[in-house]
Design an enzyme around this catalytic site. Sequence first.
Site, short mmCIF file in Angstrom:
data_model
loop_
_atom_site.label_atom_id
_atom_site.label_comp_id
_atom_site.label_asym_id
_atom_site.label_seq_id
_atom_site.Cartn_x
_atom_site.Cartn_y
_atom_site.Cartn_z
N ASP A 164 -2.31 -5.01 0.58
CA ASP A 164 -1.78 -6.29 1.03
C ASP A 164 -2.54 -6.88 2.22
OD1 ASP A 164 -0.78 -4.30 2.71
OD2 ASP A 164 1.31 -4.80 2.38
N GLN A 192 0.82 -1.20 0.00
CA GLN A 192 0.00 0.00 0.00
C GLN A 192 0.86 1.26 0.00
OE1 GLN A 192 -2.96 -1.45 3.32
NE2 GLN A 192 -3.99 0.04 2.05
N HIS A 193 0.20 2.36 -0.31
CA HIS A 193 0.68 3.73 -0.07
C HIS A 193 1.72 4.24 -1.05
CE1 HIS A 193 -1.34 2.91 3.66
NE2 HIS A 193 -0.36 2.21 4.18
#
Length: 440
Positions: free
Chosen positions: A239, A77-78
């Site tokens: 995830d 992520q991110h």
Amino acid sequence: MALVMGVDTSTQSCKVVIAETAPGTEAAIGAVVRQGRAQHPDGTAVDPAAWWTALQEAIADAGGLADVEAWSIGGQQHGMVVLDADGRVIRDALLWNDTRSAGAAATLREEFGADELAERTGLVPVASFTITKLRWLRDAEPDNAACVAAIALPHDWLTWRLRGFGPEGESERGPVLEELVTDRSDASGTGYWDPRAGGYDRDLLAAALGHDAILPRVLGPQEWVEDAAGRRVGPGAGDNAGAALGLQAGPGDVVISIGTSGTVFAVSEQRTIDPTGTVAGFADASGRFLPLVATLNAARVLDAIGRLLAVDHAELSRLALAAAPGAAGLALVPYFEGERTPNLPDATASLTGMTLASTTRENLARAAVEGMLSGLSAGLEALRGLGVPLERALLVGGGAQSEAVRTIAPQVLGLPVEVPEPGEYVALGAARQAARVLAG
């Protein structure tokens, strides 16, 4: 019986599983028939082209896509992938673990206030989240920021590329930025997505980047798009949300991942709001929510004490189980390099209750396991404090393979504990999602 593909594009590597769908069961998968893997480069800033190469290598390693009818990608992520108007990557992607945007996070908190940001997005910005990386880009690299036409997360961008889109001359379908798609779990980790309305908070985006930009369309859990070959493509997942799908976790379940660091996340019917920032109010990939707590000290606590005692993990486990609960009063506070939950960045570890009777190898091993689990239980308490129902703990990750951890966890966590067989649960979750969209 059809074949579906699930992908986990993590920080370290790309994993691919190709599985059979289970006949007569909606959104279910049967046996995994093929697998593939490829490494990603190290670093906290990575050229996304390396992910694209690794994805193609992992798919080839798994026998290719020719007989696959649906696929989906989950992953880290991110990460900030910024594209220009021609669909070209402007600079290396800043990953979740790139902390150069810590100052930008503090600036956003000062400008908007933690309470307002938690209410609007479910998150209080820290360096991990995409919004802080965009603010860093605006402040540190204004020329690059001005060129940003679209913003994607790692799994969004890879889905776009595997569907056939990309820069002119490098893709079959060209740079159609409006064809970027994502899912609600990954969108919820950006810091500029509103889980109440299910839409982007454009004001926050502009405050971070300095202007508006094309953002991936957020697909619902049952929606799909198609690739150039007409295969159905699922929305993907972050995830942790992908792992929840892979584990088939439901309301009442809390997943505790014991890796180098620790992650505690639960499936919840209700959205959570935590102005302290301890609990990140993520969405999941099924239409529910996935409140999450991260800790810095997990399996490396066992690594440190194992080195001190000069034993491997199996022997550390045997020693711990040879001691009585409570380790005769010996207690380890496991904040070896500070801690995130609770937020004690300058804390250190400490060992208390040392007497001539309590200071034995067995008690020290037991104190290490109990201390590590007590650190993770702080995450459970944070979730409970927000009213998240917790009925069963699922332990995953390398630390969960310790017999001592499995045995002692129910006593420390106060929950029934199950330890699923080790597996590629993010990729399996993506495969389950692919089976779901294939079933319609």
